[in-house]
Design a protein around this motif. Sequence first.
Motif, PDB file in Angstrom:
ATOM      1  N   SER A  21       0.835  -1.214   0.000  1.00 51.01           N
ATOM      2  CA  SER A  21       0.000   0.000   0.000  1.00 51.01           C
ATOM      3  C   SER A  21       0.868   1.263   0.000  1.00 51.01           C
ATOM      4  CB  SER A  21      -0.940   0.004   1.211  1.00 51.01           C
ATOM      5  OG  SER A  21      -1.788  -1.122   1.189  1.00 51.01           O
ATOM      6  N   LEU A  22       1.993   1.176  -0.708  1.00 45.55           N
ATOM      7  CA  LEU A  22       2.901   2.317  -0.777  1.00 45.55           C
ATOM      8  C   LEU A  22       2.470   3.276  -1.891  1.00 45.55           C
ATOM      9  CD1 LEU A  22       6.333   0.481  -0.417  1.00 45.55           C
ATOM     10  CD2 LEU A  22       5.035   1.621   1.372  1.00 45.55           C
ATOM     11  N   LYS A  23       2.343   4.530  -1.555  1.00 47.99           N
ATOM     12  CA  LYS A  23       2.010   5.538  -2.549  1.00 47.99           C
ATOM     13  C   LYS A  23       3.295   6.275  -2.928  1.00 47.99           C
ATOM     14  CE  LYS A  23      -2.314   4.531  -2.527  1.00 47.99           C
ATOM     15  NZ  LYS A  23      -2.883   3.827  -3.719  1.00 47.99           N
ATOM     16  N   LEU A  24       3.738   6.009  -4.142  1.00 48.19           N
ATOM     17  CA  LEU A  24       5.006   6.574  -4.597  1.00 48.19           C
ATOM     18  C   LEU A  24       4.755   7.769  -5.507  1.00 48.19           C
ATOM     19  CD1 LEU A  24       6.795   3.202  -5.409  1.00 48.19           C
ATOM     20  CD2 LEU A  24       6.952   4.548  -3.313  1.00 48.19           C
ATOM     21  N   ASP A  25       5.482   8.831  -5.251  1.00 47.63           N
ATOM     22  CA  ASP A  25       5.321  10.059  -6.025  1.00 47.63           C
ATOM     23  C   ASP A  25       6.150   9.977  -7.306  1.00 47.63           C
ATOM     24  OD1 ASP A  25       4.610  12.590  -6.801  1.00 47.63           O
ATOM     25  OD2 ASP A  25       6.059  13.607  -5.493  1.00 47.63           O
ATOM     26  N   VAL A  26       5.679   9.135  -8.235  1.00 49.98           N
ATOM     27  CA  VAL A  26       6.350   8.971  -9.527  1.00 49.98           C
ATOM     28  C   VAL A  26       5.303   8.861 -10.621  1.00 49.98           C
ATOM     29  CG1 VAL A  26       8.426   7.849  -8.621  1.00 49.98           C
ATOM     30  CG2 VAL A  26       6.429   6.468  -9.177  1.00 49.98           C
ATOM     31  N   ASP A  27       5.738   9.102 -11.847  1.00 48.16           N
ATOM     32  CA  ASP A  27       4.829   8.959 -12.993  1.00 48.16           C
ATOM     33  C   ASP A  27       4.463   7.491 -13.187  1.00 48.16           C
ATOM     34  OD1 ASP A  27       5.024  11.676 -13.449  1.00 48.16           O
ATOM     35  OD2 ASP A  27       6.710  11.452 -14.849  1.00 48.16           O
ATOM     36  N   ARG A  28       3.251   7.237 -13.615  1.00 46.32           N
ATOM     37  CA  ARG A  28       2.835   5.861 -13.889  1.00 46.32           C
ATOM     38  C   ARG A  28       3.677   5.250 -14.996  1.00 46.32           C
ATOM     39  NH1 ARG A  28      -0.111   2.842 -10.377  1.00 46.32           N
ATOM     40  NH2 ARG A  28      -1.374   4.275  -9.145  1.00 46.32           N
ATOM     41  N   ILE A  29       3.886   6.012 -16.051  1.00 44.41           N
ATOM     42  CA  ILE A  29       4.648   5.511 -17.198  1.00 44.41           C
ATOM     43  C   ILE A  29       5.825   6.458 -17.445  1.00 44.41           C
ATOM     44  CG2 ILE A  29       4.598   4.960 -19.657  1.00 44.41           C
ATOM     45  CD1 ILE A  29       1.635   4.358 -19.370  1.00 44.41           C
ATOM     46  N   ALA A  30       7.003   5.880 -17.510  1.00 44.88           N
ATOM     47  CA  ALA A  30       8.223   6.647 -17.794  1.00 44.88           C
ATOM     48  C   ALA A  30       8.774   6.181 -19.133  1.00 44.88           C
ATOM     49  CB  ALA A  30       9.248   6.449 -16.685  1.00 44.88           C
TER      50      ALA A  30
ATOM     51  N   GLN B  18      14.919   8.127 -12.844  1.00 42.38           N
ATOM     52  CA  GLN B  18      14.346   8.877 -11.728  1.00 42.38           C
ATOM     53  C   GLN B  18      13.298   8.042 -10.996  1.00 42.38           C
ATOM     54  OE1 GLN B  18      12.883  12.382 -13.740  1.00 42.38           O
ATOM     55  NE2 GLN B  18      14.853  13.468 -13.601  1.00 42.38           N
ATOM     56  N   LYS B  19      12.486   7.354 -11.760  1.00 45.96           N
ATOM     57  CA  LYS B  19      11.429   6.526 -11.166  1.00 45.96           C
ATOM     58  C   LYS B  19      12.024   5.378 -10.355  1.00 45.96           C
ATOM     59  CE  LYS B  19       7.171   4.078 -12.325  1.00 45.96           C
ATOM     60  NZ  LYS B  19       6.126   3.869 -13.348  1.00 45.96           N
ATOM     61  N   LEU B  20      13.010   4.702 -10.908  1.00 47.34           N
ATOM     62  CA  LEU B  20      13.653   3.601 -10.200  1.00 47.34           C
ATOM     63  C   LEU B  20      14.339   4.080  -8.928  1.00 47.34           C
ATOM     64  CD1 LEU B  20      15.231   1.470 -13.086  1.00 47.34           C
ATOM     65  CD2 LEU B  20      13.488   0.729 -11.461  1.00 47.34           C
ATOM     66  N   THR B  21      14.906   5.268  -8.956  1.00 46.30           N
ATOM     67  CA  THR B  21      15.558   5.815  -7.767  1.00 46.30           C
ATOM     68  C   THR B  21      14.566   5.935  -6.623  1.00 46.30           C
ATOM     69  OG1 THR B  21      17.154   7.063  -9.108  1.00 46.30           O
ATOM     70  CG2 THR B  21      16.843   7.782  -6.832  1.00 46.30           C
ATOM     71  N   VAL B  22      13.393   6.483  -6.912  1.00 45.07           N
ATOM     72  CA  VAL B  22      12.351   6.638  -5.888  1.00 45.07           C
ATOM     73  C   VAL B  22      11.877   5.271  -5.402  1.00 45.07           C
ATOM     74  CG1 VAL B  22      10.013   7.471  -5.435  1.00 45.07           C
ATOM     75  CG2 VAL B  22      11.594   8.857  -6.801  1.00 45.07           C
ATOM     76  N   ILE B  23      11.652   4.343  -6.334  1.00 44.79           N
ATOM     77  CA  ILE B  23      11.150   3.012  -5.986  1.00 44.79           C
ATOM     78  C   ILE B  23      12.145   2.256  -5.113  1.00 44.79           C
ATOM     79  CG2 ILE B  23      10.618   0.731  -6.946  1.00 44.79           C
ATOM     80  CD1 ILE B  23       9.344   2.186  -9.338  1.00 44.79           C
TER      81      ILE B  23
END
Length: 296
Positions: A87-96, A104-109
């Motif tokens: 149930s993690l809400k990550l502040d990233v775009d759905r599709i990169a 950038q998305k992988l860094t946040v994840i």
Amino acid sequence: MDPDFLNVFTQPAALNDLVAENVIAQGAKKRLIKPTSSNNPKLAELKLLLIDWINTTLKEEHIVVKSLEEDLYDGLVLHHLLENLGSLKLDVDRIALTEKKQRQKLTVILEAVAKCLQLEESQLKWSVESILTKDLLSTLHLLVAIAKHFEPKLAMPPNVQVETIIIENTSRGLKTANAVEYITENKENLEAQSNDDAFDELFSRAPDKVDAVKKVFLQFVNQHLGKLGVNVKDIQSQFADGVILLLLIGQLEGYFLNLRDFFLSPASTTEMLHNVNLALDLLTDGGLLKFSVNSE
């Protein structure tokens, strides 16, 4: 180039493909699964299990993974997986779509994974770069860690190991080293280690309790050997020649040891070692001793 590098692969084509597909910066290292491990049945079993687990988890998202290398590198599947499992809400775009956005998305994840699993940077067996470049070994380590945390009951095959090659780009050319790496837990080592750790901790941190443990062992030994008229008072000295150990094994296993097979009153170190080795062989044959013990 390191001459050992050529011996790692069965065909020159494999070497050329590996170098072409994996550009390694000066001074950098990269760990890769050898092509010879690609047909490992346990590795194949683990990959299929992880794929099925991901697809089952993301069924309602209509996401279907077919290849761990090709379908996870951009972060899309990992994003959905973490949201569903934790149930993690990550502040990233759905599709990169671009490599920059994917990085950038992988860094946040991956930062979220490390925080959730409470892992220090030195404990991580993956990186943004390795996942982004479709490194199978890193991807497997990442998925196994996530599965163990969120789905501890997932029956992953134990002792999955692969042959790896570590490639380092030095000023003198490519330097290599071979290793065997476990992807899932080596249960035999863990069991032996847990047993060792328990006794090591007892002796190092609670020496006052050692005497209590000895008393329990003495009661157990004398309870069974009392039928033979034997009374043990000191475990360290009286077990040294193997006689008490052999008699105890015979009582517990319900069989009689022929007096011609061992020395009831050993008169030398050689005779003592004979007794101890016989006892260790009996324990091993009975499935009670699953790690090596130095008879000396």
